[in-house]
Design an enzyme around this catalytic site. Structure first.
Site, PDB file in Angstrom:
ATOM      1  N   HIS A  17       0.835  -1.205   0.000  1.00 44.75           N
ATOM      2  CA  HIS A  17       0.000   0.000   0.000  1.00 44.75           C
ATOM      3  C   HIS A  17       0.873   1.259   0.000  1.00 44.75           C
ATOM      4  O   HIS A  17       0.651   2.186  -0.771  1.00 44.75           O
ATOM      5  CB  HIS A  17      -0.909   0.045   1.246  1.00 44.75           C
ATOM      6  CG  HIS A  17      -1.952  -1.027   1.295  1.00 44.75           C
ATOM      7  ND1 HIS A  17      -2.226  -1.752   2.437  1.00 44.75           N
ATOM      8  CD2 HIS A  17      -2.803  -1.489   0.352  1.00 44.75           C
ATOM      9  CE1 HIS A  17      -3.202  -2.606   2.182  1.00 44.75           C
ATOM     10  NE2 HIS A  17      -3.570  -2.478   0.926  1.00 44.75           N
ATOM     11  N   LYS A  41     -16.253  -6.914   4.598  1.00 45.06           N
ATOM     12  CA  LYS A  41     -15.248  -7.148   5.651  1.00 45.06           C
ATOM     13  C   LYS A  41     -15.691  -6.367   6.888  1.00 45.06           C
ATOM     14  O   LYS A  41     -15.088  -5.345   7.230  1.00 45.06           O
ATOM     15  CB  LYS A  41     -13.872  -6.644   5.206  1.00 45.06           C
ATOM     16  CG  LYS A  41     -13.320  -7.265   3.940  1.00 45.06           C
ATOM     17  CD  LYS A  41     -11.965  -6.612   3.600  1.00 45.06           C
ATOM     18  CE  LYS A  41     -11.411  -7.062   2.275  1.00 45.06           C
ATOM     19  NZ  LYS A  41     -10.261  -6.252   1.820  1.00 45.06           N
ATOM     20  N   ARG A  89      -2.094  -6.573  -7.964  1.00 43.62           N
ATOM     21  CA  ARG A  89      -1.046  -7.575  -7.769  1.00 43.62           C
ATOM     22  C   ARG A  89      -1.137  -8.690  -8.800  1.00 43.62           C
ATOM     23  O   ARG A  89      -0.132  -9.285  -9.167  1.00 43.62           O
ATOM     24  CB  ARG A  89      -1.183  -8.210  -6.367  1.00 43.62           C
ATOM     25  CG  ARG A  89      -0.768  -7.316  -5.235  1.00 43.62           C
ATOM     26  CD  ARG A  89      -1.243  -7.857  -3.918  1.00 43.62           C
ATOM     27  NE  ARG A  89      -2.690  -7.969  -3.908  1.00 43.62           N
ATOM     28  CZ  ARG A  89      -3.431  -8.225  -2.842  1.00 43.62           C
ATOM     29  NH1 ARG A  89      -2.850  -8.434  -1.695  1.00 43.62           N
ATOM     30  NH2 ARG A  89      -4.746  -8.291  -2.924  1.00 43.62           N
ATOM     31  N   SER A 126      -2.942  -7.706   3.423  1.00 44.30           N
ATOM     32  CA  SER A 126      -3.166  -7.488   4.854  1.00 44.30           C
ATOM     33  C   SER A 126      -3.650  -8.777   5.501  1.00 44.30           C
ATOM     34  O   SER A 126      -3.183  -9.162   6.585  1.00 44.30           O
ATOM     35  CB  SER A 126      -4.224  -6.400   5.081  1.00 44.30           C
ATOM     36  OG  SER A 126      -3.823  -5.195   4.504  1.00 44.30           O
TER      37      SER A 126
END
Ligand code: PNS
Length: 156
Positions: A17, A41, A89, A126
């Site tokens: 990040h 989430k 990614r 994360s």
């Protein structure tokens, strides 16, 4: 003046990040990191206030950090952002990000600029890093130092 917004859950922010925020700063005149609610989430390791504070401790002082609980495009329209900036990614990220980028553009006209994650950080997320930390694995180098410390404290 071009203004970019980097939105996300950031529970907590990783080295990947941080790299995206810094690169956004090289491309836009103003960069804001926005911690936003993700209904998929609901509960996190860190409170929203903790996430914001940790990001503030780690980022370049030219980057502003804020929190928003509503629809992302309401924030970008209200504050006149030119683009959203996100890291990619892999093709899995692309599948996840594409509908959000298209929905945000449909709702408000804002474009999403994708930066390819630096190869050094391509495997970091994360959630994976938290899982490793939870079971006592070594997460050195996955988070900026203040975040690393805070993660170890959470699991101590
Ligand atoms: O880091 P994440 O959890 O992958 O980021 C997703 C996030 C928080 C950017 C997305 O869930 C979001 O934009 N939430 C705010 C609410 C919203 O605008 N939802 C519609 C997105 S098209």
């Amino acid at each position: 003046m071009t203004k970019a917004l980097c939105p996300g859950s950031f529970d907590p922010m990783t080295m990947g990040h941080l790299d995206i925020f810094n690169r956004a700063l090289g491309l836009f005149d103003e960069v804001t990191v926005l911690v936003t609610g993700n209904p998929d989430k609901p509960s996190g390791l860190f409170t929203v206030e903790e996430r914001v504070e940790l990001i503030r401790q780690c980022v370049d002082p030219r980057i502003t950090v804020d929190y928003w609980a509503g629809l992302l495009v309401d924030y970008t329209t209200q504050h006149r952002y030119d683009a959203l900036v996100k890291g990619l990614r892999s093709s899995l990220d692309y599948e996840y990000e594409l509908p959000m980028a298209q929905m945000n553009r449909r709702l408000s006209g804002i474009d999403t600029v994708f930066l390819l994650t630096d190869e050094k950080y391509g495997y970091i997320s994360s959630s994976l890093a938290k899982q490793v930390a939870k079971y006592g694995g070594d997460v050195t180098g996955l988070f900026p130092e203040p975040v690393h410390k805070a993660v170890l404290e959470k699991f101590s």
